[in-house]
Design a protein around this motif. Structure first.
Motif: not given
Length: 268
Positions: A246-261
């Motif tokens: 759960a943590v790694l899935l949320i972390l990965g998607v969160g980093m994608v969002g931060e990268g897009l911003r």
């Protein structure tokens, strides 16, 4: 030379790995997730059971795969409901404005004033637990946030020169909305979708952890964590592996969002 966007790169790799892992649970598990085995009760991680076994001899890897697949399916369905309806409402309100826009936004403000998980818990207390009830409750509650996001983007673009030119040429309102304005909002929408996905995962996990989410016959990661809390010190692997997924899935998607911003900020 353009600086490499490490958030986006690492996030994409991590997200791809976790999505592949969770998607695997839709098609294959090494053992039947609910199959009990007395000789394997409380067995630690080994070659036969990579994630160990729980107190009933059930393979933790199989249950984690099934739970991750269930959580992923629910999160994507919630995201689809919230994003599709939120996009349509936000686009129409942002483009046309007027009294309907003011009324809809006040309704969105009223819904957003309460925590979505709390409202979903109230709905599920009435309708009962279950996958489709969770999707319906969370999906509806995610609509206002997407509607406000899309509306803000449309307010920014509706008076631009290319939109005015399209209207002067006689292009209809719906065509202007979906062909001329909407494509320009995708960078912001993609960032919002990553946040929405993580919120959906956390919301579903929270409700399942509290016992009002999915049913035990279709366990999610939240349900597994709830089931494992009694064995936190005696069977630490039972908690550690579902929590890590759960943590790694949320972390990965969160980093994608931060990268897009970050990319959007650099582009602007």
């Amino acid at each position: 030379m353009r600086q490499k966007n490490w958030y986006l790169t690492i996030g994409l790799v991590l997200t791809a790995c976790m999505l592949a892992f969770t998607a695997l649970g839709l098609f294959w598990t090494p053992y039947a997730p609910s199959a009990m085995s007395a000789p394997d009760r409380e067995a630690p991680p080994s070659a036969a059971h990579l994630f160990g076994c729980d107190a009933y001899g059930r393979d933790v890897l199989s249950r984690t795969l099934e739970g991750a697949a269930s959580t992923l399916t629910i999160a994507l369905a919630v995201l689809a409901v919230g994003a599709v309806f939120g996009l349509m409402i936000g686009a129409l309100c942002g483009y046309y404005g007027g009294a309907a826009d003011a009324l809809v936004m006040r309704l969105c403000d009223a819904v957003a004033a309460f925590p979505s998980v709390l409202l979903a818990m109230v709905v599920l207390a009435v309708t009962g637990p279950g996958r489709y009830n969770v999707i319906g409750a969370l999906g509806v509650l995610f609509i206002p946030s997407f509607a406000r996001l899309v509306r803000g983007e449309f307010l920014k673009y509706r008076d631009r020169d290319f939109v005015r030119s399209a209207r002067l040429m006689g292009v209809g309102g719906l065509r202007v909305i979906f062909v001329h304005i909407l494509p320009n909002t995708w960078p912001t929408l993609l960032s919002g979708l990553t946040i929405g996905f993580n919120n959906a995962v956390l919301s579903e996990a929270s409700m399942s952890y509290l016992g009002i989410g999915v049913s035990p016959s279709e366990p999610s990661l939240g349900y597994l964590l709830s089931d494992a809390q009694s064995y936190l010190f005696t069977l630490p692997w039972y908690t550690a592996f579902p929590a890590a997924v759960a943590v790694l899935l949320i972390l990965g998607v969160g980093m994608v969002g931060e990268g897009l911003r970050t990319r959007m900020g650099a582009a602007s």
